[in-house]
Scaffold this motif. Structure first.
Motif, short mmCIF file in Angstrom:
data_model
loop_
_atom_site.label_atom_id
_atom_site.label_comp_id
_atom_site.label_asym_id
_atom_site.label_seq_id
_atom_site.Cartn_x
_atom_site.Cartn_y
_atom_site.Cartn_z
N GLU A 223 20.70 -43.84 -6.66
CA GLU A 223 21.82 -44.67 -7.13
C GLU A 223 22.21 -45.43 -5.60
O GLU A 223 22.05 -44.80 -4.71
CB GLU A 223 23.09 -44.23 -7.99
N SER A 224 23.10 -46.61 -6.00
CA SER A 224 23.80 -47.03 -4.78
C SER A 224 24.32 -46.12 -3.77
O SER A 224 25.15 -45.53 -4.31
CB SER A 224 24.56 -48.17 -5.38
N GLY A 225 23.75 -46.35 -2.50
CA GLY A 225 24.70 -45.74 -1.59
C GLY A 225 24.02 -44.29 -1.35
O GLY A 225 24.43 -43.33 -0.50
N CYS A 226 23.01 -43.76 -1.97
CA CYS A 226 22.34 -42.63 -1.62
C CYS A 226 21.43 -42.36 -0.50
O CYS A 226 21.20 -41.41 -0.10
CB CYS A 226 21.66 -42.03 -2.91
N GLY A 227 21.34 -43.42 0.23
CA GLY A 227 20.68 -43.48 1.37
C GLY A 227 19.24 -43.91 1.34
O GLY A 227 18.43 -43.94 2.54
N LYS A 228 18.78 -44.74 0.39
CA LYS A 228 17.36 -45.18 0.30
C LYS A 228 17.11 -46.04 1.28
O LYS A 228 16.09 -46.12 1.99
CB LYS A 228 17.23 -45.85 -1.07
N SER A 229 18.09 -47.19 1.55
CA SER A 229 17.66 -48.23 2.63
C SER A 229 17.75 -47.49 4.12
O SER A 229 17.23 -47.94 5.04
CB SER A 229 18.80 -49.29 2.39
N THR A 230 18.84 -46.73 4.14
CA THR A 230 18.95 -45.93 5.50
C THR A 230 17.61 -45.23 5.61
O THR A 230 17.04 -45.36 7.08
CB THR A 230 20.01 -44.92 5.20
N LEU A 231 17.05 -44.60 4.75
CA LEU A 231 15.66 -44.07 4.99
C LEU A 231 14.74 -44.89 5.36
O LEU A 231 13.97 -44.99 6.41
CB LEU A 231 15.25 -43.20 3.83
N1 LIG Z 1 25.74 -49.33 9.41
C1 LIG Z 1 26.33 -48.50 8.70
N2 LIG Z 1 27.70 -47.97 9.22
C2 LIG Z 1 28.25 -47.00 8.36
N3 LIG Z 1 27.83 -46.43 7.21
C3 LIG Z 1 26.82 -46.84 6.65
C4 LIG Z 1 25.88 -47.94 7.35
N4 LIG Z 1 24.71 -48.36 6.71
C5 LIG Z 1 24.81 -47.71 5.40
N5 LIG Z 1 25.94 -46.90 5.52
C6 LIG Z 1 26.31 -45.77 4.50
O1 LIG Z 1 25.39 -45.05 4.40
C7 LIG Z 1 25.10 -44.52 3.00
C8 LIG Z 1 23.71 -44.74 2.57
O2 LIG Z 1 23.60 -46.28 2.56
P1 LIG Z 1 22.28 -47.07 2.19
O3 LIG Z 1 22.25 -48.49 2.23
O4 LIG Z 1 21.15 -46.57 2.70
O5 LIG Z 1 22.16 -46.94 0.60
P2 LIG Z 1 21.26 -47.32 -0.71
O6 LIG Z 1 20.78 -45.99 -1.25
O7 LIG Z 1 20.21 -48.10 0.02
O8 LIG Z 1 21.85 -48.10 -1.60
P3 LIG Z 1 21.64 -49.33 -2.52
O9 LIG Z 1 20.99 -48.75 -3.60
O10 LIG Z 1 23.10 -49.95 -2.93
O11 LIG Z 1 20.89 -50.11 -1.90
C9 LIG Z 1 26.20 -45.35 2.27
O12 LIG Z 1 27.51 -44.53 2.03
C10 LIG Z 1 26.43 -46.54 3.27
O13 LIG Z 1 27.81 -46.88 2.78
#
Ligand SMILES: Nc1ncnc2c1ncn2[C@@H]1O[C@H](COP(=O)(O)OP(=O)(O)OP(=O)(O)O)[C@@H](O)[C@H]1O
Ligand SMILES: Nc1ncnc2c1ncn2[C@@H]1O[C@H](COP(=O)(O)OP(=O)(O)O)[C@@H](O)[C@H]1O
Ligand code: SF4
Ligand SMILES: [Mg+2]
Ligand SMILES: [Mg+2]
Lengths: 328, 329
Positions: free
Chosen positions: A42-50
Motif C-alpha cells: 500500500e501507499s507509503g510502504c516503501g516501493k518507490s524508495t526501493l
Molecule cells: N524524500 C523523502 N523525505 C522524507 N520521507 C520520504 C521521502 N521519500 C519518501 N518518504 C517516506 O518514505 C515512506 C515510503 O515512501 P515511498 O514513496 O517509497 O512509498 P510507496 O510505497 O512508493 O508509496 P505509493 O504507493 O504512495 O507510491 C513514506 O512514509 C514516505 O512518506
C-alpha cells in the motif's frame, strides 16, 4: 542472478527532530535474468524508495546493490554512470519526466547522446525509429510533443527511453496505474512482449494486486518498509501465508457479481506512521492473528514451504496462514 | 416518470463555451444523458477517464463552472424541475437533499477549520440548533468510524490520513440525512484496505438509512461488489444501462463486452495476454457521425452511421443497433 540487493535500509531525516522516516528497513532480494519480480503493497510502504535505491537515484543508508556482479553501491562518478546504464527505471507518470517543449524524437536522441550511443546523427535517428517501433509507435511519433500523446502513448515513450541505453533490468514503478483499463491491457502486453524479445529482467511495482498477478514470476509483499512475504506468484497471491497478504488480497473487489464478496473490512485500522513503526511485528496493531510475541519480537523472513518465505510468528509456527486471518 | 423515481434526467447536454464569444456555439462534450434513479437504489457510473462522468454529475447538480455550460435537457428531483429553482433554493437542496463527495476530500474541507466545526456548520446553516448539531456531529463521527470523536473533532484536516479525511467528508455529507448521495470516485485515491472499509461503511448506511447513491468509479470490481445498477459511459454518452448481474453476464453493448474482456481473470492460472481494444475514444468535442464506438467496433455496419438511441433489450438498455445475437466477434 542479474540483480542482488542485500540489507537495504533507507532512512529519511524528519525536519526539526532527531527521528527518521523508516522508508526501507533491511530489504533483500534477488532477480534472475529474464525474471519478473512483482512488488505489491500500500501507499507509503516503501516501493518507490526501493526503486530509487536500486537505480541509485537515492543513496541507501546501508546495504548493497549488485548488478551482474558489479557492486553499484561501491561506485561513484563516471564508473557509476557507466554501470548504472544497465538498470533503468520507468515511472508512473512519464509526462512529468518529459520536457514539454521537446519532441519525442529529440528526447530519445538526447538520451543516446548523453550515454554515447550512435556515432552520427543519422545513426541515432535510425535508432530512434527502431526504439519507437519496438514500443509499437510509428516513426511519425518522433515529431510529436508530449502533450500530443495519449496516456498510453506517453508510457510507451517512457519505456522507449528506458530501453534506449540497452539495459538488462527495468524497474517499473506503477507503470500502468494511471492508465484506463483498456490502455492498461496494451501496455501490459507490450511489457511482456519486450521481456521475451529482449530477455529483460523486471521489477514490477504496483499497488494493484491484479496487475502484479498478471505479470510476475515471483512476488514480494511489502508493509511499512519491510518485505513480509516472498515467493512464487501463485502461492503468495492465491495461497498466502501472511495475514497482511490475505487482507490485501481479500480487499481487492473482484469484477464479477456472481462471486460472493462480503463487504466487510478485512484489515482494520490504518498503516501506522513510519517515523515510529510499531515494535515487534510492524503489522501487529492491525493483525487479527497477533500473539504476545508479535508485540515485541520482529519476525524475520523464514522459508515455510520451498521457495516461499514469510515474516510472521504464527504462520511460521503453524506452517500455514494463521486461522484467525482467514477471511470468508 | 413513476412515483418511485427520485431523480429523472432527460437529454442532459453540456458544452465547452469558447471564451470571449458569448453567443457562439460551444463544443458539446456530454451528448444527451437520459437517466432515472429510483429511491433506495445504488447506481454505479463507469467509464474511462474523459468519458464525461464528472461533468455529468456536476451538470445535474447545476454546478458547472466556466467554460462549461448546460446547453440542454431537464433534471427533475423529487418531482421538481431544478431549472425552476433560484440559486438560494438550489443551495438549500445541495447539502440537505443531495450531498456530494469528491475524489479529493480537500475539495470539501476547509484546511483552516477544525473538522468538527465544519460538520457542525453544515447543520447550523440549515437551521439545526447548536446543542443538537454538536451531539449529531459526534454521533456522525462515531458512525463513520472516526476514533475518539470528542478529541478528533477538534483536529484540523491535515492531521488526518486520506482515508480519515474521506470519512469526515462522508460524515458531512450525511449530516442532514440527504435523499441522494453522489460520490465521484471517492475511494480512487485510497489504498484497497481503506477502500474496503469505506465500501463497508456505505453498504451499512444504505441498509440502515435506505439512502439512494450514485457511485462514480472506473473500477469494475467496486461496481460488482457495491451497486444494483450500472451506467456505462463512453465519449460523453450512456452506452449501456443495466442491472449489475445482467451487465456482467450478458453485456448488450460491444464496448461493455470488450471492456469486461480486457480485465484479467483473477482465477485464471494461465494468465493469457489481456484483450485489447485497438483505437481510442473520441476526443472531447470531436464531431462523431453516428455511434461514438463505431471506428473501434467489430460489429459496425452501415446503420451505425446513424446515432443509436438507448434501446431496451430485456432488463438492459444499450445504445447499439446490433443485438448480441447478431454479433460476429
Ligand atoms: N524524500 C523523502 N523525505 C522524507 N520521507 C520520504 C521521502 N521519500 C519518501 N518518504 C517516506 O518514505 C515512506 C515510503 O515512501 P515511498 O514513496 O517509497 O512509498 P510507496 O510505497 O512508493 O508509496 P505509493 O504507493 O504512495 O507510491 C513514506 O512514509 C514516505 O512518506
Ligand atoms: N473545465 C473544462 N473545460 C474544458 N473541458 C472540460 C472541462 N472539464 C472537463 N472537460 C472535458 O469534458 C470531458 C469529460 O470530462 P469528465 O467528466 O471530467 O470525465 P470523467 O469524469 O469521466 O473522467 C473530458 O473530455 C474533459 O476534457
Ligand atoms: S451501434 Fe454499431 S458501431 Fe456502435 S456499438 Fe453497436 S454495432 Fe458497434
Ligand atoms: Mg510510489
Ligand atoms: Mg472524473
Amino acid at each position: 542472478m542479474s540483480l542482488v540487493a542485500t540489507g537495504l535500509v533507507k532512512h529519511y531525516p524528519v525536519r526539526g527532530s532527531d527521528s527518521v522516516v523508516h522508508a526501507l528497513d533491511d530489504v533483500s532480494l534477488e532477480l534472475a535474468p529474464g525474471e519478473t519480480l512483482g512488488i505489491v503493497g500500500e501507499s507509503g510502504c516503501g516501493k518507490s524508495t526501493l526503486a530509487k535505491v536500486l537505480v541509485r537515484l537515492e543513496e541507501p543508508t546501508s546495504g548493497t546493490v549488485v548488478l551482474d556482479g558489479v557492486d553499484l553501491t561501491a561506485l561513484s562518478g563516471a564508473e557509476l554512470r557507466r554501470q548504472r546504464r544497465r538498470i533503468q527505471m520507468v515511472f508512473q507518470d512519464p509526462y512529468s519526466s518529459l520536457n514539454p517543449r521537446k519532441s519525442v524524437g529529440s528526447a530519445l536522441e538526447e538520451v543516446l547522446i548523453v550515454h554515447g550511443f550512435g556515432s552520427s546523427a543519422a545513426e541515432r535517428r535510425s535508432r530512434v525509429r527502431e526504439l519507437l517501433e519496438l514500443v509499437g509507435l510509428s516513426p511519425t511519433f518522433a515529431a510529436r510533443l508530449p502533450h500530443e500523446l495519449s496516456g498510453g502513448q506517453r508510457q510507451r515513450v517512457g519505456i522507449a527511453r528506458a530501453l534506449a541505453v540497452e539495459p538488462s533490468v527495468l524497474i517499473l514503478d506503477e507503470p500502468v496505474s494511471a492508465l484506463d483499463v483498456s490502455v492498461r491491457a496494451e501496455v501490459m502486453n507490450l511489457l511482456s512482449g519486450l521481456q521475451k524479445t529482449l530477455g529483460l529482467s523486471f521489477i514490477f511495482i504496483s499497488h494493484d494486486v491484479s496487475m502484479v498477478r498478471q505479470i510476475s514470476d515471483r512476488v514480494a509483499v511489502m508493509y511499512l518498509g519491510r518485505i513480509v512475504e516472498l515467493g512464487g506468484w501463485k502461492p503468495v497471491l492465491d495461497e498466502p501465508l501472511h495475514p497482511y497478504t490475505e487482507g490485501l488480497r481479500a480487499s481487492v473487489p473482484v469484477p464479477d457479481p456472481t462471486v460472493h464478496q462480503a463487504i466487510q473490512a478485512t484489515v482494520r485500522g490504518e498503516v501506522p506512521n513510519p517515523v515510529n513503526p510499531p515494535a515487534g511485528c510492524r503489522f501487529h496493531p492491525r493483525c487479527p492473528a497477533a500473539v504476545d510475541a508479535c508485540l515485541t519480537v520482529m519476525p524475520q523472513l523464514t522459508e515455510v514451504h520451498p521457495q516461499h518465505e514469510v515474516a510472521c510468528h504464527v504462520a511460521v509456527a503453524e506452517g500455514h496462514l494463521p486461522l484467525r486471518a482467514i477471511t470468508s | 416518470m413513476t412515483g418511485q423515481d427520485l431523480l429523472v434526467v432527460e437529454d442532459l447536454r453540456v458544452s465547452v463555451m469558447p471564451s470571449g464569444r458569448r453567443r457562439a456555439d460551444g463544443q458539446e462534450i456530454v451528448h444527451g444523458i437520459d437517466l432515472a434513479v429510483h429511491a433506495g437504489e445504488t447506481i454505479g457510473v463507469v467509464g474511462e477517464s474523459g468519458s464525461g462522468k464528472s461533468v455529468t454529475m456536476l451538470a445535474l447538480l447545476r454546478l458547472l463552472d466556466d467554460p462549461l455550460a448546460l446547453t440542454g435537457g431537464r433534471v427533475m428531483f423529487q418531482g421538481r424541475d431544478l431549472a425552476s429553482l433560484d440559486e438560494n433554493e438550489l443551495r438549500q437542496l445541495r447539502g440537505r437533499d443531495i450531498a456530494m463527495v469528491y475524489q479529493d476530500p480537500m475539495t470539501s474541507l476547509n484546511p483552516l477549520m477544525r473538522v468538527g466545526d465544519q460538520v457542525r456548520e453544515v447543520m447550523l446553516v440549515h437551521g439545526v440548533d447548536r446543542t443538537e448539531a454538536q451531539e449529531r456531529t459526534l454521533e456522525l463521527f462515531r458512525r463513520v468510524g472516526i476514533p475518539d470523536p470528542e478529541r478528533t473533532s477538534r483536529a484540523y484536516p491535515h492531521e488526518f490520513s486520506g482515508g480519515m479525511r474521506q470519512r469526515i467528508v462522508i460524515a458531512m455529507a450525511l449530516a442532514l440525512g440527504p435523499a441522494l448521495l453522489i460520490a465521484d470516485e471517492p475511494t480512487t485515491a485510497l489504498d484497497v484496505t481503506i477502500q474496503q472499509q469505506i465500501l463497508a461503511l456505505v453498504a451499512d448506511l444504505k441498509d440502515e438509512l435506505g439512502m439512494t447513491t450514485i457511485w462514480v468509479t472506473h473500477d469494475l470490481g467496486v461496481v460488482a461488489r457495491l451497486v444494483d445498477r450500472v451506467i456505462v459511459m463512453y465519449g460523453g454518452t450512456i452506452v449501456e444501462d443495466a442491472p449489475v448481474d445482467r451487465l456482467f453476464a450478458a453485456p448488450q453493448h460491444p464496448y461493455t463486452r470488450r471492456l469486461l474482456a480486457s480485465l484479467p481473470n483473477p482465477t485464471d492460472d494461465d494468465r493469457p495476454p489481456l484483450a485489447q481494444i485497438p483505437g481510442r475514444p473520441p476526443l472531447p468535442g470531436e464531431i462523431v457521425v453516428g455511434c461514438p464506438f463505431r471506428d473501434r467496433c467489430l460489429e459496425a455496419r452501415d446503420v451505425c452511421f446513424t446515432t443509436p438511441p438507448l434501446i431496451q433489450r430485456g432488463e438492459s438498455k444499450a445504445a447499439c443497433w446490433v443485438p448480441p445475437e447478431e454479433w460476429t466477434s
